[in-house]
Design an enzyme around this catalytic site. Structure first.
Site, PDB file in Angstrom:
ATOM      1  N   CYS A  10      17.840  -6.516  97.584  1.00 27.58           N
ATOM      2  CA  CYS A  10      18.980  -6.447  98.249  1.00 27.58           C
ATOM      3  C   CYS A  10      19.019  -6.847  99.661  1.00 27.58           C
ATOM      4  O   CYS A  10      18.148  -6.996 100.120  1.00 27.58           O
ATOM      5  CB  CYS A  10      20.153  -5.263  97.734  1.00 27.58           C
ATOM      6  SG  CYS A  10      19.581  -3.977  98.251  1.00 27.58           S
ATOM      7  N   ASN A  13      18.083  -2.417 100.887  1.00 27.19           N
ATOM      8  CA  ASN A  13      17.279  -1.502 100.282  1.00 27.19           C
ATOM      9  C   ASN A  13      17.609  -0.042 100.317  1.00 27.19           C
ATOM     10  O   ASN A  13      16.881   0.715 100.149  1.00 27.19           O
ATOM     11  CB  ASN A  13      15.838  -1.810 100.671  1.00 27.19           C
ATOM     12  CG  ASN A  13      14.786  -1.195  99.590  1.00 27.19           C
ATOM     13  OD1 ASN A  13      13.668  -0.756  99.951  1.00 27.19           O
ATOM     14  ND2 ASN A  13      15.271  -1.176  98.278  1.00 27.19           N
ATOM     15  N   CYS A  15      21.128   0.643  98.980  1.00 26.84           N
ATOM     16  CA  CYS A  15      22.214   0.817  97.923  1.00 26.84           C
ATOM     17  C   CYS A  15      21.876   0.276  96.766  1.00 26.84           C
ATOM     18  O   CYS A  15      21.591   0.904  95.842  1.00 26.84           O
ATOM     19  CB  CYS A  15      23.433   0.483  98.404  1.00 26.84           C
ATOM     20  SG  CYS A  15      24.036   0.985 100.260  1.00 26.84           S
ATOM     21  N   ARG A  16      21.952  -1.105  96.552  1.00 19.86           N
ATOM     22  CA  ARG A  16      22.008  -1.648  95.082  1.00 19.86           C
ATOM     23  C   ARG A  16      20.473  -1.765  94.585  1.00 19.86           C
ATOM     24  O   ARG A  16      20.226  -1.483  93.324  1.00 19.86           O
ATOM     25  CB  ARG A  16      22.525  -3.229  95.312  1.00 19.86           C
ATOM     26  CG  ARG A  16      23.957  -3.217  95.546  1.00 19.86           C
ATOM     27  CD  ARG A  16      24.334  -4.570  95.900  1.00 19.86           C
ATOM     28  NE  ARG A  16      23.912  -4.995  97.390  1.00 19.86           N
ATOM     29  CZ  ARG A  16      23.809  -5.927  97.753  1.00 19.86           C
ATOM     30  NH1 ARG A  16      24.854  -7.015  97.265  1.00 19.86           N
ATOM     31  NH2 ARG A  16      23.509  -6.423  99.121  1.00 19.86           N
ATOM     32  N   SER A  17      19.599  -2.196  95.391  1.00 14.42           N
ATOM     33  CA  SER A  17      18.171  -2.191  94.744  1.00 14.42           C
ATOM     34  C   SER A  17      17.384  -1.071  94.400  1.00 14.42           C
ATOM     35  O   SER A  17      16.913  -0.999  93.529  1.00 14.42           O
ATOM     36  CB  SER A  17      17.196  -3.471  95.714  1.00 14.42           C
ATOM     37  OG  SER A  17      17.039  -2.665  97.031  1.00 14.42           O
ATOM     38  N   ASP A 125      28.219  -6.058  97.365  1.00 14.89           N
ATOM     39  CA  ASP A 125      27.456  -5.043  98.469  1.00 14.89           C
ATOM     40  C   ASP A 125      28.613  -3.794  98.480  1.00 14.89           C
ATOM     41  O   ASP A 125      29.578  -3.997  98.948  1.00 14.89           O
ATOM     42  CB  ASP A 125      27.385  -5.727  99.683  1.00 14.89           C
ATOM     43  CG  ASP A 125      26.867  -4.921 100.578  1.00 14.89           C
ATOM     44  OD1 ASP A 125      26.686  -3.827 100.413  1.00 14.89           O
ATOM     45  OD2 ASP A 125      26.450  -5.583 101.808  1.00 14.89           O
TER      46      ASP A 125
HETATM   47  P1  4NP Z   1      22.291  -2.860 100.020  1.00 14.75           P
HETATM   48  O1  4NP Z   1      23.659  -2.481 101.006  1.00 14.75           O
HETATM   49  O2  4NP Z   1      21.760  -4.415 100.591  1.00 14.75           O
HETATM   50  O3  4NP Z   1      22.953  -2.777  98.881  1.00 14.75           O
HETATM   51  O4  4NP Z   1      21.386  -1.878 100.646  1.00 14.75           O
HETATM   52  C1  4NP Z   1      23.635  -2.540 102.477  1.00 14.75           C
HETATM   53  C2  4NP Z   1      23.087  -1.751 103.109  1.00 14.75           C
HETATM   54  C3  4NP Z   1      23.222  -1.677 104.609  1.00 14.75           C
HETATM   55  C4  4NP Z   1      23.663  -2.788 105.176  1.00 14.75           C
HETATM   56  C5  4NP Z   1      24.135  -3.862 104.243  1.00 14.75           C
HETATM   57  C6  4NP Z   1      24.190  -3.730 103.183  1.00 14.75           C
HETATM   58  N1  4NP Z   1      23.965  -3.013 106.433  1.00 14.75           N
HETATM   59  O5  4NP Z   1      24.394  -3.877 107.081  1.00 14.75           O
HETATM   60  O6  4NP Z   1      23.384  -2.114 107.262  1.00 14.75           O
END
Ligand code: 4NP
Length: 161
Positions: A10, A13, A15-17, A125
């Protein structure tokens, strides 16, 4: 017994992955296939390297009796050689991965293609959302990882249950 490796990707790294990684690992362990299937996750971005998962990821997993241990890392070039399946959460991740590496694009897929073949659906997201978004992501990943495991088992003819 063929060995298979899976990398979930993702943006951050956190939240989703790592959620996909943990849900999938729980299923792989339950199926007795921990020795056969290697699982990891990574982000295309570098903001959160070394961090724990987002507390909301930890919470939704705990509510579903899934333990998580993960430290965020960024995608690296070797990942394209090491992993058989590189599974991205959204189209931006796919674009970033293709820009990262000009070969091995056949290893790339979207997470929700596994549960909705042919669709371009994305795992949204949840970072700027609340627990409602995190719970919705959990449900999407739970279904998609079921299908992913079934498909890998069929393709690899791993029959042990
Ligand atoms: P992820 O979510 O891609 O599912 O881990 C996010 C985590 C952090 C950010 C964006 C999405 N960020 O902008 O810091």
């Amino acid at each position: 017994m063929p060995k298979v490796s899976v990398l979930f990707v993702c943006l951050g790294n956190i939240c989703r992955s790592p959620m996909a990684e943990s849900i999938f690992r729980a299923k792989v362990m339950k199926a007795g296939l921990a020795e056969e299937i290697t699982i990891d996750s990574a982000g295309t971005g570098n903001w959160h390297i070394g961090e724990n998962p987002d507390p909301r990821t930890i919470r939704v997993l705990a509510e579903n009796n899934i333990h998580i241990f993960s430290r965020a890392r960024q995608v690296r070039s070797q990942d394209f050689q090491v992993f058989d399946y590189i599974i991205a959460m959204d189209g931006a991740n796919i674009r970033d991965l293709k820009n990262w590496q000009s070969s091995n694009h056949d290893k790339l897929s979207l997470m929700l293609e596994w549960s909705n073949p042919g669709s371009q659906a994305e795992v949204p997201d949840p970072y700027y959302g609340d627990m409602t978004e995190f719970n919705a992501v959990y449900e999407l990943l739970d279904e998609a990882t079921d299908k992913l495991l079934a498909d890998i088992r069929e393709k690899s003819q791993i029959s042990r249950t």
